[in-house]
Design a protein around this motif. Structure first.
Motif, short mmCIF file in Angstrom:
data_model
loop_
_atom_site.label_atom_id
_atom_site.label_comp_id
_atom_site.label_asym_id
_atom_site.label_seq_id
_atom_site.Cartn_x
_atom_site.Cartn_y
_atom_site.Cartn_z
N ASP B 369 -0.04 -1.61 -5.24
CA ASP B 369 1.05 -1.47 -4.28
C ASP B 369 0.47 -1.71 -2.89
O ASP B 369 -0.37 -0.93 -2.41
CB ASP B 369 1.61 -0.05 -4.41
CG ASP B 369 2.75 0.19 -3.44
OD1 ASP B 369 3.12 -0.76 -2.72
OD2 ASP B 369 3.26 1.32 -3.42
N PRO B 370 0.91 -2.77 -2.22
CA PRO B 370 0.35 -3.03 -0.89
C PRO B 370 0.67 -1.92 0.10
O PRO B 370 0.02 -1.81 1.14
CB PRO B 370 1.00 -4.35 -0.48
CG PRO B 370 2.20 -4.50 -1.34
CD PRO B 370 1.91 -3.77 -2.61
N ALA B 371 1.65 -1.10 -0.25
CA ALA B 371 2.00 0.01 0.66
C ALA B 371 0.85 1.01 0.78
O ALA B 371 0.85 1.84 1.69
CB ALA B 371 3.25 0.70 0.17
N THR B 372 -0.13 0.92 -0.12
CA THR B 372 -1.27 1.84 -0.04
C THR B 372 -2.05 1.67 1.27
O THR B 372 -2.77 2.56 1.69
CB THR B 372 -2.25 1.65 -1.21
OG1 THR B 372 -2.64 0.28 -1.23
CG2 THR B 372 -1.63 2.05 -2.53
#
Lengths: 275, 376
Positions: B369-372
């Protein structure tokens, strides 16, 4: 006039059935060209989730994200990287620089994603690093740079591909006060001189002084702009008035600023940051 | 993204060195085992492959070239009249003892052929000609026999099964699977030494050249009906049968195969572990790239290149080492058959492992998840 970036009744819920956590709840706000929108709120209030949705990284559970009036949150997954690449620059609390690349190469990475020719890539990266006061540090690896320098490299990386919007998540959280102010000043300059938008999440109370709009996010709910921002429009005030100027790390940047900073028409960010 | 992978791989030199060492070891092990096996099989079938025959007539139940039961030579006369056959040449095979200079006896494999048309004779000569064995007590030894017999020079006298023979030539690269030195002699001398000269003569094989090799099937059927007590084999079948015999019957195939497989497993483990560890270590950077708008294809390229770069470098070094070790090993009688095809095969094999190893990391990054990146 259509806002550059708008969140329209955006919510994000995790889990399913009885166990559902609402990270962002019906948030609506807009940010326009040349503006800095500051989102403040305690840890876990949903700031990062909101930034992720604004940056087309996370898809909202409901509501819509609009980029210049076009709903981007409804686009298929395969289109989102292109949107991010073309329209957004990201600055993170933890910098997220590539430790195996020099400062210049880190900045060039964003241009590589745009398939910019080598010579142009190098020139733009060096120019932007110079604008960030890092000309002498261009060939240093992140491990040899201070936290402030690393964050400035990260900002240069975020700006070099000329995004329309910069999303910054706690950009000063890992920095000392002086470097934190330098970063805020850089973001302010970027917004003023390029006419592009900055959405920033920050705990730092000093951030308010650099923002055009301030929103408070509590338990995923956003509150209207605070009176402070209505009273003070930093874009219309000289940077020299700010306490940021007292810090040595800003000195070089400040010397190159106009006495009164006014919003200018949108231009290439690297060009715009030239003295 | 290949650029980024290159920088990532070469920046961490200790890790690269460890990975390279592992890949080199693994690739060399696999390459050497395969080359050893191919070399042994080439030796085991060298005479069959170099005789220029299309068919082989042997005693019933022949399993490999080196162990043949002689059958009456008279069979040959029944073949020469056939319009489909260009020539049919007897080849004698016998085992004997060649006396060394120190008096010790060394077992040798004697190949007897017609000096006038040296089918079954040496195909590459270091000195002399295959036909030089003539009608007398002359022999040709392979130069690899120096390992057992020391100095070998044309004109020297030797004692083969208590009979004095003269060395008239030295062949090149003529070896057997058994590692017993090959002694080439005239058909008559080989018969005499083997004691199979009675009853009109015996032969181990008859090599047959067909006018129309494409029609071999029909000729084989005819020969089988004419020679029911013999085995009629095409060259390809005889080669396969010999390879199968030595591979399966001796357990050598399993032993070498197991070692080669072990090399592959080690290689897969090292490459996979390295790439996965590197991916996990740089997972934040992968998430950053995703957030910055890198496409899935670009990220896949980055991970694949990260896996392929040390693999290609490692297998290149291993191939060079294998090529360099051919000559020293040859002096000990070991044939390491390293050729461009085998190196190419090893490259493909190692690249396949690298790609498979990268697959785990690719899946990991795909799910990332790039939101990490927004979490500190």
């Amino acid at each position: 006039m259509v806002a550059l970036l708008e969140a329209r009744n955006v919510s994000k819920r995790y889990g399913q059935g009885a166990v559902t956590v609402t990270a962002v709840d019906s948030v609506s706000f807009a940010v326009d060209r040349g503006q800095i929108a500051l989102i403040i709120g305690p840890s876990g209030s949903g700031k990062s989730t909101l930034l992720s949705m604004l940056g087309c990284i996370l898809r909202p559970t409901s509501g819509a994200i609009l980029l210049e009036g076009e709903e981007v949150s409804a686009l298929p997954d395969r289109d989102l990287p292109k949107i991010r690449r073309a329209s957004f620059g990201f600055v993170f609390q933890a910098f997220h620089l590539f430790p195996f690349l020099t400062a210049r190469e880190n900045v060039e990475t964003a241009l590589r994603l745009h398939h910019t020719p080598r010579q142009m890539r190098r020139t733009q990266a060096i120019e932007l690093l110079a604008r960030c006061g890092l000309e002498e540090r261009a060939n240093f690896y992140p491990g040899s740079l201070s936290g402030g320098e690393q964050q400035r490299v990260a900002i240069a990386r975020a700006l070099v591909a000329d995004p329309r919007i910069l999303l910054a998540d706690e950009p000063t959280a890992s920095l000392d006060s002086a470097n934190g102010d330098a970063v805020f000043a850089m973001l302010r300059r970027f917004a003023n001189e390029t006419g592009k938008a900055v959405v920033m999440a920050s705990h730092d109370p000093k951030a308010r002084g650099f923002a055009d709009q301030v929103y408070t996010l509590t338990d995923g709910r956003i509150s209207p702009a605070s009176p402070l921002t209505l009273a003070a429009r930093p874009s219309a005030r000289p940077i020299r008035d700010r306490r940021a100027v007292q810090f040595a790390t800003l000195a070089e940047a400040i010397e190159k600023l106009d006495p009164v900073i006014r919003p200018r028409p949108a231009t290439d960010s690297a060009q715009a940051l030239r003295p | 993204m290949i650029w980024l992978a290159t920088r990532l791989v070469f920046h961490y030199r200790v890790r690269l060195a460890v990975t390279l060492a592992g890949v080199i070891f693994s690739a060399y092990l696999t390459l050497a085992e395969l080359a050893l096996y191919i070399g042994m099989m080439e030796n085991a079938t060298s005479i069959i492959r170099h005789a220029g025959a299309d068919l082989w007539i042997a005693s019933k139940g022949v399993q490999n070239f080196d162990f043949a039961k002689p059958f009456p030579l008279a069979v040959t006369t029944r073949l020469t009249d056939s319009p489909e056959i260009v020539w049919a040449k007897p080849i004698m095979l016998a085992w004997g003892f060649l006396k060394r200079r120190d008096g010790a006896q060394e077992q040798v494999e004697i190949i007897g052929y017609d000096p006038a048309a040296p089918v079954g004779g040496p195909w590459a000569m270091a000195s002399g000609q295959a036909g030089d064995v003539g009608a007398g007590a002359n022999i040709i030894l392979d130069e690899s026999a120096r390992q057992q017999f020391g100095d070998l020079r044309v004109g020297m006298s030797w004692e083969l099964n208590d009979r004095e023979v003269r060395l008239v030539g030295l062949s090149r690269a003529a070896r057997t699977f058994t590692t017993a030195p090959l002694v080439f002699a005239s058909y008559d001398l080989a018969q005499e030494i083997s004691g199979a000269g009675g009853h009109g003569g015996m032969t181990a094989y008859i090599a047959v050249k067909l006018r129309q090799p494409a029609d071999a099937g029909k000729t084989i059927e005819t020969l089988r009906s004419v020679l029911p007590d013999n085995e009629i084999l095409t060259t390809r079948t005889f080669v396969k049968r010999t390879i199968l015999y030595w591979t399966v019957q001796t357990g050598m195939g399993a032993a070498l195969g197991l070692t080669a497989a072990l090399g592959l497993v080690i290689g897969a483990g090292i490459i996979g572990q390295t790439v996965f560890a590197s991916t996990m270590e740089h997972i934040g950077e992968f998430a950053t790239l995703k957030a910055m708008g890198a496409s899935g294809r670009e990220l896949n390229t980055l991970i694949l290149a990260q896996s392929v770069i040390p693999s290609v470098a490692g297998v290149s070094v291993a191939a060079a080492l294998a090529l360099l070790s051919r000559a020293p090993l040859a002096t000990t009688g070991v044939t390491l058959a390293v050729d461009p095809y085998l190196i190419g095969f090893q490259f493909v094999l190692t690249l396949s492992i690298a790609i498979a190893a990268a697959h785990v990391s690719i899946r990991k990054v795909r799910r990332l998840d790039p939101a990490t990146v927004f979490r500190s």
